[in-house]
Design an enzyme around this catalytic site. Sequence first.
Site, PDB file in Angstrom:
ATOM      1  N   ILE A 184      -0.023   7.310   4.164  1.00  0.00           N
ATOM      2  CA  ILE A 184       1.163   7.112   5.003  1.00  0.00           C
ATOM      3  C   ILE A 184       2.127   6.111   4.379  1.00  0.00           C
ATOM      4  CG2 ILE A 184      -0.006   7.770   7.133  1.00  0.00           C
ATOM      5  CD1 ILE A 184      -0.335   4.850   7.822  1.00  0.00           C
ATOM      6  N   GLY A 190       0.806  -1.215   0.000  1.00  0.00           N
ATOM      7  CA  GLY A 190       0.000   0.000   0.000  1.00  0.00           C
ATOM      8  C   GLY A 190       0.834   1.258   0.000  1.00  0.00           C
ATOM      9  N   TYR A 228     -13.342  -3.993  12.046  1.00  0.00           N
ATOM     10  CA  TYR A 228     -12.043  -3.352  11.856  1.00  0.00           C
ATOM     11  C   TYR A 228     -11.188  -3.508  13.111  1.00  0.00           C
ATOM     12  CZ  TYR A 228      -8.637   0.260  10.623  1.00  0.00           C
ATOM     13  OH  TYR A 228      -7.473   0.940  10.341  1.00  0.00           O
TER      14      TYR A 228
END
Length: 332
Positions: free
Chosen positions: A61, A56, A218
């Site tokens: 970030i 990612g 999550y």
Amino acid sequence: MWSILVYLIGISAKIIVSFILFCVLFLIGCRFWLEPVKGVCKCKTKLHGKIALITGGNSGIGFETAKDLARRGAKVIIASRDVKKSEEAVANIIATTGNELVEHRYLNLANKDSIETFAKDFNKEFDRLDILVNNAGIGGIKKQNTENGIDMLMQINYVGPFTLTYLLLDKLIASKPSRIVNVSSYLHKMAKFDFENLSDVFTYSGQTGSLYSQSIRYGNAKLCDILWTVALAKKLPYGVTANVLHPGLVKTNIFNNFSPHIKRVLFLIIDLLYKTPIEGAQTIIHLCVSPKLENETGCYYMDCKKVSPSKAAEDEDLAERLWHKTLSLIKQ
């Protein structure tokens, strides 16, 4: 009559201004209650000759981490499924850092075959792996399962990174000193599942449509990320470390659809509450490069400092049972 109207307007204006001021102060208070400081990685470590793999790494970030490590001289591999976005990220990093040793490799953490193919090709092509950053993740998505029956949110945030790391362990061990950095979240404290029946955590069966249920799912995945890091750290040989972190409340592009005028007001408030991607990347970078952490492993960090996670996240027995349960799952 006119004077009364002016008086009422004046009172109304004062009430509105007072309410707005109260809201702003309340939001600022929440910001400093949740995250009193914004940690910054200050070390100047160079990484020439090192290879860093960041999942990612094409946005947010992950992108800022990739750019920082490239600026330090590392060869950086961005692993993600969005080819076009990743190619743009690679070009940007090369242009801004002057380091041409940056590239993209396709990886879909939602697909077991993709992870296995990526790991096989990486192990064959590269002679070392010094830093692995498991950054890629996903937030609020509706309940859907993978082909193996795993909740997609759990797959992408936990099972996928676990599988990738497991398949790259030999390379990491051969490259020691090396580091594994896992991105979790403060929301791991919202986790809620039966610790005695770990099968349930992979196939969450509660209500799936509400924001609360999505937060639970999550949180479950992010708790697993911490538990897995704790278990992994104990199995690694000296010289290979594994740590996990909460990056902070990072400002994203979720507000892009608002009008420019509203966004100006929102961003003024948001900047008091949330971190920019550069700020959010600081703890990841710190765990990747700080010489003080050469032998620090199995710990949870926030704002570049070691902190205590939830009580469940410190349960070593639970961490061990989760490790073996996940291992048996990915070997099916």
